[in-house]
Design an enzyme around this catalytic site. Structure first.
Site, PDB file in Angstrom:
ATOM      1  N   ALA A  65     113.049  -3.763  79.729  1.00  0.00           N
ATOM      2  CA  ALA A  65     111.598  -3.883  79.711  1.00  0.00           C
ATOM      3  C   ALA A  65     111.132  -3.452  78.324  1.00  0.00           C
ATOM      4  O   ALA A  65     111.838  -2.718  77.628  1.00  0.00           O
ATOM      5  CB  ALA A  65     111.001  -2.974  80.778  1.00  0.00           C
ATOM      6  N   GLY A 108     115.821  -3.687  82.335  1.00  0.00           N
ATOM      7  CA  GLY A 108     115.168  -4.842  82.941  1.00  0.00           C
ATOM      8  C   GLY A 108     115.899  -6.148  82.654  1.00  0.00           C
ATOM      9  O   GLY A 108     115.813  -7.094  83.437  1.00  0.00           O
ATOM     10  N   GLU A 111     118.449  -6.294  85.219  1.00  0.00           N
ATOM     11  CA  GLU A 111     117.762  -6.553  86.494  1.00  0.00           C
ATOM     12  C   GLU A 111     117.347  -8.021  86.604  1.00  0.00           C
ATOM     13  O   GLU A 111     117.371  -8.600  87.692  1.00  0.00           O
ATOM     14  CB  GLU A 111     116.556  -5.616  86.627  1.00  0.00           C
ATOM     15  CG  GLU A 111     117.004  -4.168  86.825  1.00  0.00           C
ATOM     16  CD  GLU A 111     115.880  -3.155  86.735  1.00  0.00           C
ATOM     17  OE1 GLU A 111     115.034  -3.286  85.817  1.00  0.00           O
ATOM     18  OE2 GLU A 111     115.824  -2.245  87.576  1.00  0.00           O
ATOM     19  N   GLU A 131     118.077   3.386  81.577  1.00  0.00           N
ATOM     20  CA  GLU A 131     116.766   4.016  81.764  1.00  0.00           C
ATOM     21  C   GLU A 131     116.838   5.538  81.789  1.00  0.00           C
ATOM     22  O   GLU A 131     115.915   6.224  81.351  1.00  0.00           O
ATOM     23  CB  GLU A 131     116.113   3.518  83.075  1.00  0.00           C
ATOM     24  CG  GLU A 131     115.654   2.074  83.054  1.00  0.00           C
ATOM     25  CD  GLU A 131     116.730   1.081  83.487  1.00  0.00           C
ATOM     26  OE1 GLU A 131     117.936   1.435  83.512  1.00  0.00           O
ATOM     27  OE2 GLU A 131     116.360  -0.063  83.798  1.00  0.00           O
TER      28      GLU A 131
HETATM   29  C1  HXC Z   1     111.086  -2.700  72.951  1.00  0.00           C
HETATM   30  C2  HXC Z   1     113.066  -2.883  71.808  1.00  0.00           C
HETATM   31  C3  HXC Z   1     113.801  -2.678  72.994  1.00  0.00           C
HETATM   32  C4  HXC Z   1     113.064  -2.497  74.205  1.00  0.00           C
HETATM   33  C5  HXC Z   1     115.192  -2.935  71.378  1.00  0.00           C
HETATM   34  N1  HXC Z   1     113.962  -3.039  70.836  1.00  0.00           N
HETATM   35  N2  HXC Z   1     115.118  -2.725  72.698  1.00  0.00           N
HETATM   36  N3  HXC Z   1     111.719  -2.885  71.798  1.00  0.00           N
HETATM   37  N4  HXC Z   1     111.713  -2.507  74.122  1.00  0.00           N
HETATM   38  N5  HXC Z   1     113.673  -2.327  75.375  1.00  0.00           N
HETATM   39  C6  HXC Z   1     113.631  -3.259  69.422  1.00  0.00           C
HETATM   40  C7  HXC Z   1     113.909  -2.052  68.586  1.00  0.00           C
HETATM   41  O1  HXC Z   1     112.855  -1.123  68.670  1.00  0.00           O
HETATM   42  C8  HXC Z   1     114.017  -2.665  67.214  1.00  0.00           C
HETATM   43  O2  HXC Z   1     112.718  -2.934  66.717  1.00  0.00           O
HETATM   44  C9  HXC Z   1     114.675  -4.015  67.503  1.00  0.00           C
HETATM   45  O3  HXC Z   1     114.466  -4.279  68.905  1.00  0.00           O
HETATM   46  C10 HXC Z   1     116.172  -4.009  67.247  1.00  0.00           C
HETATM   47  O4  HXC Z   1     116.731  -2.922  67.970  1.00  0.00           O
HETATM   48  P1  HXC Z   1     117.626  -1.786  67.269  1.00  0.00           P
HETATM   49  O5  HXC Z   1     117.536  -0.577  68.117  1.00  0.00           O
HETATM   50  O6  HXC Z   1     117.290  -1.641  65.809  1.00  0.00           O
HETATM   51  O7  HXC Z   1     119.077  -2.459  67.376  1.00  0.00           O
HETATM   52  P2  HXC Z   1     120.476  -1.732  67.546  1.00  0.00           P
HETATM   53  O8  HXC Z   1     120.592  -0.541  66.644  1.00  0.00           O
HETATM   54  O9  HXC Z   1     121.489  -2.813  67.419  1.00  0.00           O
HETATM   55  O10 HXC Z   1     120.478  -1.159  69.032  1.00  0.00           O
HETATM   56  C11 HXC Z   1     120.431  -2.060  70.125  1.00  0.00           C
HETATM   57  C12 HXC Z   1     120.144  -1.293  71.447  1.00  0.00           C
HETATM   58  C13 HXC Z   1     118.866  -0.424  71.268  1.00  0.00           C
HETATM   59  C14 HXC Z   1     121.344  -0.404  71.768  1.00  0.00           C
HETATM   60  C15 HXC Z   1     119.991  -2.336  72.552  1.00  0.00           C
HETATM   61  O11 HXC Z   1     117.821  -1.254  70.751  1.00  0.00           O
HETATM   62  C16 HXC Z   1     118.388   0.168  72.542  1.00  0.00           C
HETATM   63  O12 HXC Z   1     118.913   1.181  72.995  1.00  0.00           O
HETATM   64  N6  HXC Z   1     117.312  -0.405  73.119  1.00  0.00           N
HETATM   65  C17 HXC Z   1     116.707   0.121  74.319  1.00  0.00           C
HETATM   66  C18 HXC Z   1     117.527  -0.214  75.541  1.00  0.00           C
HETATM   67  C19 HXC Z   1     116.894   0.371  76.787  1.00  0.00           C
HETATM   68  O13 HXC Z   1     116.756   1.609  76.906  1.00  0.00           O
HETATM   69  N7  HXC Z   1     116.533  -0.472  77.751  1.00  0.00           N
HETATM   70  C20 HXC Z   1     115.896  -0.047  78.983  1.00  0.00           C
HETATM   71  C21 HXC Z   1     114.397  -0.119  78.815  1.00  0.00           C
HETATM   72  S1  HXC Z   1     113.582   0.510  80.205  1.00  0.00           S
HETATM   73  P3  HXC Z   1     112.293  -2.516  65.206  1.00  0.00           P
HETATM   74  O14 HXC Z   1     110.860  -2.904  65.143  1.00  0.00           O
HETATM   75  O15 HXC Z   1     112.576  -1.074  65.083  1.00  0.00           O
HETATM   76  O16 HXC Z   1     113.189  -3.363  64.343  1.00  0.00           O
HETATM   77  C22 HXC Z   1     113.668  -0.681  81.354  1.00  0.00           C
HETATM   78  C23 HXC Z   1     112.997  -0.351  82.653  1.00  0.00           C
HETATM   79  C24 HXC Z   1     112.898  -1.538  83.540  1.00  0.00           C
HETATM   80  O17 HXC Z   1     114.193  -1.737  81.146  1.00  0.00           O
HETATM   81  C25 HXC Z   1     111.954  -1.227  84.660  1.00  0.00           C
HETATM   82  C26 HXC Z   1     111.301  -2.500  85.204  1.00  0.00           C
HETATM   83  C27 HXC Z   1     110.160  -2.206  86.176  1.00  0.00           C
END
Ligand code: HXC
Length: 257
Positions: A65, A108, A111, A131
């Protein structure tokens, strides 16, 4: 503004949707989920579309998400979150849904992928529910669908540690059906979808529903549902066509009637 969701087809009965927010690794914000909902409406009402493939980029199917959007919502905002309706729209989709995953498939994103009927992945895919690292937990089916797909021990490990698993591990655990080279993932998903699209659509729809519904029923209820669905198909032209074609040693021409 570039389109955040690309749609191609249908070709040979298959429509391809590509998540396209590369700057955020296809993080699922409201706009992207809304676009997805709209495309599902189109695909569902189009008789030429018999199967759908959803994919992302080679680097990410979807990294979850959209964290920035989520951060702006308090508890009331979460209760009123319009994304919930879009998730529910995906759940209601009635045609076969094939998911082609490359790269990050997290939160997400995972999911969304688990809403597919068949998942295939590139060797570079990583599946996870991270998460917990954000002080939250999966909220769009992660704790429920993952345990059904891979069993409690692995689901618990993924949800509580936040650590992702490889495509190889996902294959062994039954989360996905096949692994291929990342540049071939879409091609392979399209081939599977094309095969399904060539079958009788009524039989496909009822068989799919039987498998999906049965997973949430006890065996006796599931067997009853299957028997009813099987019996209903006796009223279709496609059944007549399928059986006749076999007896006349020719390929069937299914009409969806
Ligand atoms: C918003 C995101 C994002 C996300 C990555 N980006 N994931 N933006 N929401 N979920 C953005 C980063 O901020 C960054 O933007 C760009 O994408 C590239 O990501 P990097 O982190 O620079 O890349 P990398 O170092 O290769 O790392 C990749 C990654 C990391 C390991 C996937 O981005 C990461 O940990 N992302 C979050 C994953 C996460 O926690 N997902 C769960 C979300 S909660 P900029 O502008 O800095 O370049 C969820 C809840 C669902 O999903 C519930 C539903 C109801």
């Amino acid at each position: 503004m570039p389109q955040i969701l690309l749609s191609e087809g249908p070709n040979n009965g298959v429509r391809l949707l590509t998540l396209n927010r590369p700057e955020a690794l296809n993080a699922l914000n409201t706009a992207l989920l809304e676009a997805l909902s709209e495309q599902l409406d189109i695909a569902e009402t189009d008789p030429e579309t018999r199967a759908l493939v959803i994919t992302g980029s080679e680097r990410a199917f979807a990294a979850g998400a959209d964290i920035n959007e989520m951060a702006s919502r308090d508890v009331v905002g979460m209760l009123e979150d319009p994304r919930v309706q879009h998730w529910a729209r995906i759940d209601r989709f009635v045609k076969p849904l094939i998911i082609a995953v490359n790269g990050f498939c997290l939160g997400g994103g995972c999911e969304l992928a688990m809403r597919g009927d068949i998942l295939i992945a590139g060797t570079n895919a990583q599946f996870g529910q991270p998460e917990i690292n954000l002080g939250i937990m999966p909220g769009a089916g992660g704790t429920q669908r993952l345990v059904r797909a891979v069993g409690q021990s692995l689901a618990m490990q993924m949800v509580l540690t936040g650590e992702a698993i490889s495509a190889q591990r996902a294959l062994a655990a039954g989360l996905i059906t096949e692994i291929c080279q990342p540049e071939l993932t879409i091609e392979r998903a399209m081939a599977i979808a094309t095969t399904i699209a060539s079958k009788g659509p009524l039989a496909v729809q009822l068989a799919r529903e039987s498998v999906r519904r049965g997973a949430d029923m006890d065996l006796a209820a599931g067997l009853r549902f299957e028997r009813h669905a099987f019996t209903i198909l006796a009223a279709t032209e496609d059944r007549r066509e399928g059986l006749n074609a076999f007896r006349n040693k020719r390929k069937p021409q299914f009409s969806g009637r």
